[in-house]
Write a protein that holds these residues in place. Structure first.
Motif, PDB file in Angstrom:
ATOM      1  N   LYS A   1      21.586  42.355 -39.102  1.00 20.71           N
ATOM      2  CA  LYS A   1      22.217  41.036 -39.051  1.00 20.71           C
ATOM      3  C   LYS A   1      23.220  40.869 -40.185  1.00 20.71           C
ATOM      4  O   LYS A   1      24.337  40.382 -39.988  1.00 20.71           O
ATOM      5  CB  LYS A   1      21.153  39.938 -39.117  1.00 20.71           C
ATOM      6  CG  LYS A   1      20.291  39.853 -37.866  1.00 20.71           C
ATOM      7  CD  LYS A   1      19.277  38.722 -37.961  1.00 20.71           C
ATOM      8  CE  LYS A   1      18.426  38.640 -36.696  1.00 20.71           C
ATOM      9  NZ  LYS A   1      17.406  37.556 -36.795  1.00 20.71           N
ATOM     10  N   GLU A   2      22.827  41.270 -41.395  1.00 23.25           N
ATOM     11  CA  GLU A   2      23.727  41.153 -42.536  1.00 23.25           C
ATOM     12  C   GLU A   2      24.937  42.069 -42.367  1.00 23.25           C
ATOM     13  O   GLU A   2      26.072  41.686 -42.670  1.00 23.25           O
ATOM     14  CB  GLU A   2      22.999  41.497 -43.846  1.00 23.25           C
ATOM     15  CG  GLU A   2      21.998  40.461 -44.317  1.00 23.25           C
ATOM     16  CD  GLU A   2      20.665  40.509 -43.586  1.00 23.25           C
ATOM     17  OE1 GLU A   2      20.501  41.386 -42.701  1.00 23.25           O
ATOM     18  OE2 GLU A   2      19.784  39.685 -43.899  1.00 23.25           O
TER      19      GLU A   2
ATOM     20  N   SER B   1      27.245  40.651 -39.638  1.00 21.39           N
ATOM     21  CA  SER B   1      27.955  39.488 -40.153  1.00 21.39           C
ATOM     22  C   SER B   1      29.123  39.925 -41.037  1.00 21.39           C
ATOM     23  O   SER B   1      30.236  39.393 -40.940  1.00 21.39           O
ATOM     24  CB  SER B   1      26.998  38.599 -40.957  1.00 21.39           C
ATOM     25  OG  SER B   1      27.694  37.525 -41.554  1.00 21.39           O
TER      26      SER B   1
ATOM     27  N   ASN C   1      31.904  41.356 -38.859  1.00 26.12           N
ATOM     28  CA  ASN C   1      32.674  40.302 -38.192  1.00 26.12           C
ATOM     29  C   ASN C   1      33.636  39.613 -39.158  1.00 26.12           C
ATOM     30  O   ASN C   1      34.781  39.330 -38.828  1.00 26.12           O
ATOM     31  CB  ASN C   1      31.738  39.270 -37.567  1.00 26.12           C
ATOM     32  CG  ASN C   1      31.100  39.782 -36.290  1.00 26.12           C
ATOM     33  OD1 ASN C   1      31.599  40.710 -35.676  1.00 26.12           O
ATOM     34  ND2 ASN C   1      29.983  39.185 -35.905  1.00 26.12           N
ATOM     35  N   LYS C   2      33.162  39.346 -40.380  1.00 24.64           N
ATOM     36  CA  LYS C   2      34.021  38.671 -41.364  1.00 24.64           C
ATOM     37  C   LYS C   2      35.222  39.522 -41.732  1.00 24.64           C
ATOM     38  O   LYS C   2      36.335  39.033 -41.870  1.00 24.64           O
ATOM     39  CB  LYS C   2      33.210  38.346 -42.620  1.00 24.64           C
ATOM     40  CG  LYS C   2      32.215  37.217 -42.455  1.00 24.64           C
ATOM     41  CD  LYS C   2      31.430  36.990 -43.746  1.00 24.64           C
ATOM     42  CE  LYS C   2      30.382  35.912 -43.583  1.00 24.64           C
ATOM     43  NZ  LYS C   2      29.571  35.734 -44.822  1.00 24.64           N
TER      44      LYS C   2
END
Length: 437
Positions: A232-233, A236, A239-240
């Protein structure tokens, strides 16, 4: 505090800065230090300066090591093999430690039971803050590095971890090292706000930072190595960083290329536009012994839920023998540009193949096939299998203990019988008649 702190200074052609660096170590308020200086094949006057300066060292152990130029990563790995301290600091020879650096970071390590203690970085020339020391956040660390190379590290937590030699001469080797310790080994990282590293900003380091393509190539490699530990990290952060680049759009402009490799010669066979999911056939002709089919799934980093190559005649699925991607079960994570997969071909003359693939969904976070969800589910399945095996192992261990106890009881009972008078007297009589026959 009486912990021994190893300070490893790595140097390459820094005759103008090495004196400031070493004297910043000599002048530390904490004295239980061992100093190891590794000269990575300097061609200037660095070596003579280091050896002369070490005569002024206040420490019980101060050692100079010269090696042929092998790069920063190999120099640091050499340092790891030489240290004997409880903690270690890797210091670049153009930087310097604040007077209280070792004392203050060690205080935090002991009081907070931390494995990594990091500080802010201050421009050595202008005294401006280059990097702030912020409270630790795992998600933020996946997104960006805020733990500088000269952070204090608990040696016991390092274990057999080394700096990744793939990153030699590529930068971000310290980020990879710390992320591996934290993500894979569970190292606890804590900031120290009462001291700092004096960092020298050089023109060549600035130009490297501005090379964003090189930076993101290396960053994507590091992120993919640690993707499975915290999907998940990692997703994320991905994506950023890449949202504005629109990876899906970029991949749709790419093509999947099929070629034949014989020795060092590669011959183009077919190319197909890349879709989210596809199946197509390829006919190979004029094959020779030792031929290899090479699949190039785009020219940019990409993520595939599966890629399957099948012999159409025998329906045999062919397993890859080489790839520059990370293979997780049947999935492929290509962290580098120009990804490829090689498949062995045993037939000679001609062969028909069926190639199937499906990419990971990296854009729709609500979808069931979103990359982070799938990788997280895979991690949970693996954890479940591991737990089941642990339960089985515990059951087998308990059964073994019970069997061992029964065997021990039988041995005790047997020994008590054969050593009793009721047993020994008849045995002596039987043996007497055997001898008189």
């Amino acid at each position: 505090m009486d912990n021994l702190v190893s300070v490893v200074v790595t140097c390459f052609n820094h005759e103008n800065f090495i004196e400031d660096c070493l004297k910043s170590v000599f002048n530390q308020t904490y004295s239980n230090i061992e100093l190891i200086v590794i000269d990575d094949g300097s061609t200037d006057n660095s070596g003579k300066m280091i050896q002369g300066l070490l005569n002024e060292s206040p420490f019980q152990r101060s050692e100079y090591i010269y090696q042929e130029n092998a790069g920063l990563v190999n120099a640091r790995n050499k340092g790891l093999s030489l240290i004997s301290g409880d903690f270690v600091i890797f210091l670049d020879s153009d930087d310097a430690l604040d007077l209280f650096y070792v004392e203050e970071t060690l205080k935090i390590a002991v009081s907070a039971d931390a494995d990594i203690v990091y500080t802010k970085m201050i421009n050595l020339e202008t005294q401006e803050i280059v990097l702030e020391a912020k409270d630790f956040s795992l998600g933020q660390l996946y997104y960006e590095n805020f733990i500088h190379a000269a952070s204090l590290i608990r040696v016991a937590k390092i274990g057999n971890t080394k700096y990744d030699t793939f990153l030699n001469y590529k930068k971000l080797e310290d980020y990879d090292f710390f992320l591996t310790l934290i993500a894979e080994k569970g190292a606890k990282a804590v900031p120290c706000f009462t001291t700092h590293l004096s960092y020298r900003v050089l023109e060549n380091s600035m130009s490297d930072r501005e090379n964003m393509s090189k930076h993101y190539d290396t960053y994507s490699y590091i992120l993919s190595k640690n993707f499975a530990y915290h999907p998940k990290e990692a997703e994320s952060a991905l994506n950023k960083h890449f949202h504005s680049l629109d990876i899906n759009h970029s991949i749709r402009q790419e093509k999947m290329i099929i070629s034949i490799v014989i020795g060092e010669a590669e011959t183009f066979i077919q190319e197909k536009p890349i879709r989210f999911k596809d199946t197509f056939e390829v006919t190979l002709k004029n094959l020779q012994s030792g031929s290899i089919v090479r699949v190039r799934p785009s020219n940019i980093p990409s993520f595939y839920q599966y890629i399957k190559v099948t012999n159409r005649d025998t329906m045999e699925v062919i397993s890859p023998i080489l790839s520059n991607g990370t293979i997780i079960d049947n999935s492929f994570v290509f962290k580098d540009f120009y990804p490829f997969i090689d498949y062995p071909i045993n037939e000679i003359d001609a062969l028909d193949l069926v190639i199937e693939y499906q990419r990971f969904n990296i854009s729709d976070i609500t979808a069931s096939d979103y990359i982070a969800k799938i990788l997280a589910e895979n991690s949970l399945v693996k954890d479940g299998i591991i737990r089941e095996n642990e339960v089985r192992n515990n059951d087998l261990s308990n059964q073994l203990q019970i069997s061992q106890q029964k065997l021990y009881s039988l041995q005790e009972e047997y020994n008590s019988i054969i050593t009793s008078r009721r047993w020994t007297i008849p045995t002596k009589i039987i043996n007497f008649f055997r001898r008189t026959k």
